[in-house]
Design a protein around this motif. Structure first.
Motif, PDB file in Angstrom:
ATOM      1  N   GLY A 147      44.267  31.256  33.780  1.00 36.00           N
ATOM      2  CA  GLY A 147      43.409  30.409  34.600  1.00 36.00           C
ATOM      3  C   GLY A 147      41.966  30.882  34.594  1.00 36.00           C
ATOM      4  N   GLY A 148      41.151  30.293  35.458  1.00 30.14           N
ATOM      5  CA  GLY A 148      39.727  30.615  35.461  1.00 30.14           C
ATOM      6  C   GLY A 148      39.447  32.068  35.779  1.00 30.14           C
ATOM      7  N   VAL A 149      39.956  32.564  36.907  1.00 29.63           N
ATOM      8  CA  VAL A 149      39.741  33.960  37.280  1.00 29.63           C
ATOM      9  C   VAL A 149      40.450  34.882  36.298  1.00 29.63           C
ATOM     10  CG1 VAL A 149      40.149  35.716  39.051  1.00 29.63           C
ATOM     11  CG2 VAL A 149      39.389  33.426  39.722  1.00 29.63           C
ATOM     12  N   GLY A 150      41.690  34.541  35.942  1.00 30.68           N
ATOM     13  CA  GLY A 150      42.447  35.380  35.024  1.00 30.68           C
ATOM     14  C   GLY A 150      41.772  35.541  33.675  1.00 30.68           C
ATOM     15  N   SER A 151      41.092  34.495  33.219  1.00 32.71           N
ATOM     16  CA  SER A 151      40.425  34.541  31.916  1.00 32.71           C
ATOM     17  C   SER A 151      39.273  35.540  31.904  1.00 32.71           C
ATOM     18  CB  SER A 151      39.898  33.148  31.540  1.00 32.71           C
ATOM     19  OG  SER A 151      40.950  32.248  31.344  1.00 32.71           O
ATOM     20  N   VAL A 152      38.613  35.714  33.046  1.00 30.92           N
ATOM     21  CA  VAL A 152      37.547  36.715  33.138  1.00 30.92           C
ATOM     22  C   VAL A 152      38.133  38.093  33.428  1.00 30.92           C
ATOM     23  CG1 VAL A 152      35.411  37.391  34.288  1.00 30.92           C
ATOM     24  CG2 VAL A 152      35.923  34.971  33.949  1.00 30.92           C
ATOM     25  N   LEU A 153      39.103  38.147  34.339  1.00 26.00           N
ATOM     26  CA  LEU A 153      39.705  39.431  34.700  1.00 26.00           C
ATOM     27  C   LEU A 153      40.348  40.100  33.494  1.00 26.00           C
ATOM     28  CD1 LEU A 153      40.461  41.483  36.863  1.00 26.00           C
ATOM     29  CD2 LEU A 153      42.433  40.043  37.443  1.00 26.00           C
ATOM     30  N   THR A 154      41.003  39.326  32.656  1.00 23.20           N
ATOM     31  CA  THR A 154      41.611  39.880  31.443  1.00 23.20           C
ATOM     32  C   THR A 154      40.554  40.537  30.566  1.00 23.20           C
ATOM     33  OG1 THR A 154      43.400  38.241  31.482  1.00 23.20           O
ATOM     34  CG2 THR A 154      42.939  39.305  29.368  1.00 23.20           C
ATOM     35  N   GLN A 155      39.410  39.873  30.426  1.00 25.26           N
ATOM     36  CA  GLN A 155      38.334  40.450  29.615  1.00 25.26           C
ATOM     37  C   GLN A 155      37.766  41.715  30.242  1.00 25.26           C
ATOM     38  OE1 GLN A 155      35.466  37.596  27.658  1.00 25.26           O
ATOM     39  NE2 GLN A 155      36.350  36.203  29.179  1.00 25.26           N
ATOM     40  N   LEU A 156      37.473  41.669  31.541  1.00 26.19           N
ATOM     41  CA  LEU A 156      36.893  42.835  32.209  1.00 26.19           C
ATOM     42  C   LEU A 156      37.817  44.039  32.120  1.00 26.19           C
ATOM     43  CD1 LEU A 156      35.428  41.240  35.478  1.00 26.19           C
ATOM     44  CD2 LEU A 156      34.154  41.970  33.457  1.00 26.19           C
ATOM     45  N   ALA A 157      39.108  43.811  32.388  1.00 30.45           N
ATOM     46  CA  ALA A 157      40.055  44.928  32.380  1.00 30.45           C
ATOM     47  C   ALA A 157      40.229  45.504  30.986  1.00 30.45           C
ATOM     48  CB  ALA A 157      41.401  44.474  32.946  1.00 30.45           C
ATOM     49  N   SER A 158      40.250  44.648  29.964  1.00 26.12           N
ATOM     50  CA  SER A 158      40.468  45.133  28.600  1.00 26.12           C
ATOM     51  C   SER A 158      39.215  45.730  27.968  1.00 26.12           C
ATOM     52  CB  SER A 158      41.013  44.009  27.715  1.00 26.12           C
ATOM     53  OG  SER A 158      40.080  42.957  27.585  1.00 26.12           O
ATOM     54  N   LYS A 159      38.036  45.233  28.379  1.00 23.00           N
ATOM     55  CA  LYS A 159      36.788  45.706  27.768  1.00 23.00           C
ATOM     56  C   LYS A 159      36.144  46.866  28.519  1.00 23.00           C
ATOM     57  CE  LYS A 159      36.549  42.304  24.667  1.00 23.00           C
ATOM     58  NZ  LYS A 159      36.614  42.524  23.212  1.00 23.00           N
ATOM     59  N   LEU A 160      36.292  46.909  29.845  1.00 20.37           N
ATOM     60  CA  LEU A 160      35.541  47.877  30.649  1.00 20.37           C
ATOM     61  C   LEU A 160      36.396  48.982  31.243  1.00 20.37           C
ATOM     62  CD1 LEU A 160      33.067  45.535  32.597  1.00 20.37           C
ATOM     63  CD2 LEU A 160      32.846  46.516  30.304  1.00 20.37           C
ATOM     64  N   THR A 161      37.709  48.929  31.053  1.00 23.28           N
ATOM     65  CA  THR A 161      38.583  49.980  31.564  1.00 23.28           C
ATOM     66  C   THR A 161      39.555  50.403  30.466  1.00 23.28           C
ATOM     67  OG1 THR A 161      40.517  48.704  32.335  1.00 23.28           O
ATOM     68  CG2 THR A 161      38.568  48.700  33.766  1.00 23.28           C
ATOM     69  N   GLY A 162      40.289  51.472  30.747  1.00 26.73           N
ATOM     70  CA  GLY A 162      41.320  51.923  29.816  1.00 26.73           C
ATOM     71  C   GLY A 162      42.697  51.421  30.171  1.00 26.73           C
ATOM     72  N   LEU A 163      42.783  50.441  31.063  1.00 24.95           N
ATOM     73  CA  LEU A 163      44.068  49.922  31.505  1.00 24.95           C
ATOM     74  C   LEU A 163      44.813  49.189  30.385  1.00 24.95           C
ATOM     75  CD1 LEU A 163      43.016  48.385  34.948  1.00 24.95           C
ATOM     76  CD2 LEU A 163      44.449  50.419  34.624  1.00 24.95           C
ATOM     77  N   ARG A 164      46.109  49.300  30.410  1.00 26.93           N
ATOM     78  CA  ARG A 164      46.947  48.417  29.605  1.00 26.93           C
ATOM     79  C   ARG A 164      47.024  47.082  30.351  1.00 26.93           C
ATOM     80  NH1 ARG A 164      53.234  49.566  27.646  1.00 26.93           N
ATOM     81  NH2 ARG A 164      53.596  47.534  26.652  1.00 26.93           N
ATOM     82  N   VAL A 165      46.594  46.015  29.726  1.00 28.14           N
ATOM     83  CA  VAL A 165      46.480  44.727  30.398  1.00 28.14           C
ATOM     84  C   VAL A 165      47.683  43.862  30.034  1.00 28.14           C
ATOM     85  CG1 VAL A 165      45.065  42.665  30.728  1.00 28.14           C
ATOM     86  CG2 VAL A 165      43.965  44.887  30.346  1.00 28.14           C
ATOM     87  N   ILE A 166      48.442  43.494  31.063  1.00 22.05           N
ATOM     88  CA  ILE A 166      49.633  42.653  30.892  1.00 22.05           C
ATOM     89  C   ILE A 166      49.372  41.362  31.653  1.00 22.05           C
ATOM     90  CG2 ILE A 166      52.119  42.474  31.217  1.00 22.05           C
ATOM     91  CD1 ILE A 166      52.028  45.623  31.572  1.00 22.05           C
ATOM     92  N   GLY A 167      49.355  40.244  30.940  1.00 19.90           N
ATOM     93  CA  GLY A 167      49.112  38.958  31.574  1.00 19.90           C
ATOM     94  C   GLY A 167      50.346  38.093  31.586  1.00 19.90           C
ATOM     95  N   THR A 168      50.416  37.185  32.556  1.00 20.09           N
ATOM     96  CA  THR A 168      51.485  36.183  32.517  1.00 20.09           C
ATOM     97  C   THR A 168      50.876  34.843  32.153  1.00 20.09           C
ATOM     98  OG1 THR A 168      51.414  35.347  34.812  1.00 20.09           O
ATOM     99  CG2 THR A 168      52.615  37.412  34.403  1.00 20.09           C
ATOM    100  N   ALA A 169      51.677  34.024  31.481  1.00 22.53           N
ATOM    101  CA  ALA A 169      51.237  32.689  31.064  1.00 22.53           C
ATOM    102  C   ALA A 169      52.454  31.772  31.050  1.00 22.53           C
ATOM    103  CB  ALA A 169      50.588  32.744  29.684  1.00 22.53           C
ATOM    104  N   SER A 170      52.202  30.474  31.215  1.00 26.17           N
ATOM    105  CA  SER A 170      53.318  29.537  31.324  1.00 26.17           C
ATOM    106  C   SER A 170      53.614  28.779  30.039  1.00 26.17           C
ATOM    107  CB  SER A 170      53.033  28.529  32.454  1.00 26.17           C
ATOM    108  OG  SER A 170      51.812  27.854  32.211  1.00 26.17           O
ATOM    109  N   ARG A 171      52.642  28.705  29.139  1.00 29.27           N
ATOM    110  CA  ARG A 171      52.845  27.935  27.903  1.00 29.27           C
ATOM    111  C   ARG A 171      52.382  28.753  26.695  1.00 29.27           C
ATOM    112  NH1 ARG A 171      49.815  24.743  31.079  1.00 29.27           N
ATOM    113  NH2 ARG A 171      48.117  24.615  29.572  1.00 29.27           N
ATOM    114  N   ALA A 172      52.858  28.370  25.509  1.00 28.49           N
ATOM    115  CA  ALA A 172      52.531  29.127  24.293  1.00 28.49           C
ATOM    116  C   ALA A 172      51.032  29.153  24.035  1.00 28.49           C
ATOM    117  CB  ALA A 172      53.265  28.530  23.099  1.00 28.49           C
ATOM    118  N   GLU A 173      50.354  27.999  24.227  1.00 27.08           N
ATOM    119  CA  GLU A 173      48.908  27.969  23.965  1.00 27.08           C
ATOM    120  C   GLU A 173      48.134  28.806  24.967  1.00 27.08           C
ATOM    121  OE1 GLU A 173      49.917  23.872  25.868  1.00 27.08           O
ATOM    122  OE2 GLU A 173      50.878  25.383  24.592  1.00 27.08           O
ATOM    123  N   THR A 174      48.642  28.866  26.211  1.00 22.57           N
ATOM    124  CA  THR A 174      47.986  29.712  27.207  1.00 22.57           C
ATOM    125  C   THR A 174      48.190  31.178  26.882  1.00 22.57           C
ATOM    126  OG1 THR A 174      48.496  27.998  28.849  1.00 22.57           O
ATOM    127  CG2 THR A 174      47.681  30.093  29.675  1.00 22.57           C
TER     128      THR A 174
END
Length: 333
Positions: free
Chosen positions: A156-183
């Motif tokens: 979603g909107g917030v998730g799309s930015v949060l995923t980037q921030l967490a993966s680019k600016l931290t050393g966290l392993r980023v695990i996201g959930t999504a409902s469809r293949a394209e998402t």
């Protein structure tokens, strides 16, 4: 000025009166205000919730994302001058951005990323502020090396930015959930290390990728549905941040793990005029720099054309369907 408003809450978005065009007086800036001529906006779930749930006694302008040009400034403004291009998410207690002109406090606005079109930039303010505050102000993530974050609703909107921030600016392993293949593919493109489907139990998905627990959880949608599993998935002394509106949320199950619960709402600082309100200017300026140096990308999903009542009703309907990926933007009157 032209403005798209609602004057009766609760109407279905298919009704022409749910959002309609009218003429309203052009606003005048207060001491800390910028008067901005709007060129592009984006639509957020909060827009649809306000239209549906907030009663009014006079026509109200929704909308809390905008890009435009500063036309006039208040007497106390020092951060901007007329002619500057700005982007902002505004305040929930002031008239919104579905209009030719809008007022915004200088402390919650920033210079628009020069590398983006107005429409691409309009997709960013509200979601960037929410994601940044959630990750760094609420969860207080520092470097994050060796830890993981589970983002529920990463597409979603917030998730799309949060995923980037967490993966680019931290050393966290980023695990996201999504409902469809394209998402799921979109979330991977944004930097997630793993994606699990949220049509299945979260714990089952985590086990399949070899994760027994996570230190951080960002629950962006359907918190009440996933809450028991979130509690189980959290590591001892883990942290949970929530942005949606569950009917109830019992914090007691978190006690055994000494886990903490954090609410994120980007309107809190402007609503209460907090002493650190200018932090939102600082966050948006940081996002601007990260966009300009190529670290972050816009999360624009679809362009719905001109800013008018018909297109906005269509955008609200799509968001209410739960199928939106990224952000819906509109541009020009």
């Amino acid at each position: 000025m032209k403005a798209i408003v609602y004057s009766q809450n609760g109407l279905p978005v298919t009704s022409p009166q749910s959002l309609y065009e009218t003429e309203l007086p052009k606003p005048r800036p207060g001491a800390q205000d910028l008067l901005v001529k709007i060129s592009a906006i984006s639509v957020n779930p909060v827009d649809t919730k306000v239209r549906a749930d907030s009663p009014v006694t006079q026509p109200r302008i929704p909308g809390w994302d905008a890009v435009g040009t500063v036309e006039a400034i208040g007497e106390s403004v020092t951060l901007f001058r007329p002619g500057d291009k700005v982007y902002f998410a505004g305040s929930i207690i002031r008239p919104g951005s579905y209009a030719e002109y809008s007022l915004v406090d200088q402390r919650i606005a920033a210079h628009k990323p020069a590398s983006l079109s107005d429409a691409d930039a309009a997709a960013l303010p509200l979601t960037s502020l929410t994601a940044w505050e959630l990750l760094f102000d609420r969860l207080e993530v520092k470097e994050g090396h060796g830890d993981a974050i589970l983002i529920i609703g990463a597409g979603g909107g917030v998730g799309s930015v949060l995923t980037q921030l967490a993966s680019k600016l931290t050393g966290l392993r980023v695990i996201g959930t999504a409902s469809r293949a394209e998402t799921a593919e979109w979330v991977r493109e944004l930097g997630a290390h793993d994606v699990i489907g949220h049509s299945r139990p979260l714990l089952e998905g985590l086990r399949e990728i070899g994760v027994s627990s996570v230190r951080y959880v960002a629950s962006l949608t359907h918190t009440d549905k996933h809450y028991p599993q979130i509690v189980e998935a959290l590591a001892p002394q883990g942290r949970l941040a929530v942005i949606d509106d569950p009917e109830t949320l019992d914090a007691l199950p978190l006690k055994r793990k000494a886990a903490s619960l954090h609410w994120e709402l980007i309107f809190t600082r402007s609503l209460f005029q907090t002493p650190d309100m200018i932090r939102q200017n600082e966050i948006l300026e940081s996002v601007r720099r990260l966009i300009e140096d190529g670290t972050l990308r816009t999360t624009k999903g679809e362009h719905y054309g001109k800013i008018n009542a018909e297109n906005l009703r269509r955008a609200h309907g799509f968001i209410e369907s739960g199928r939106a990926r990224g952000k819906i933007v509109l541009e020009g009157f």
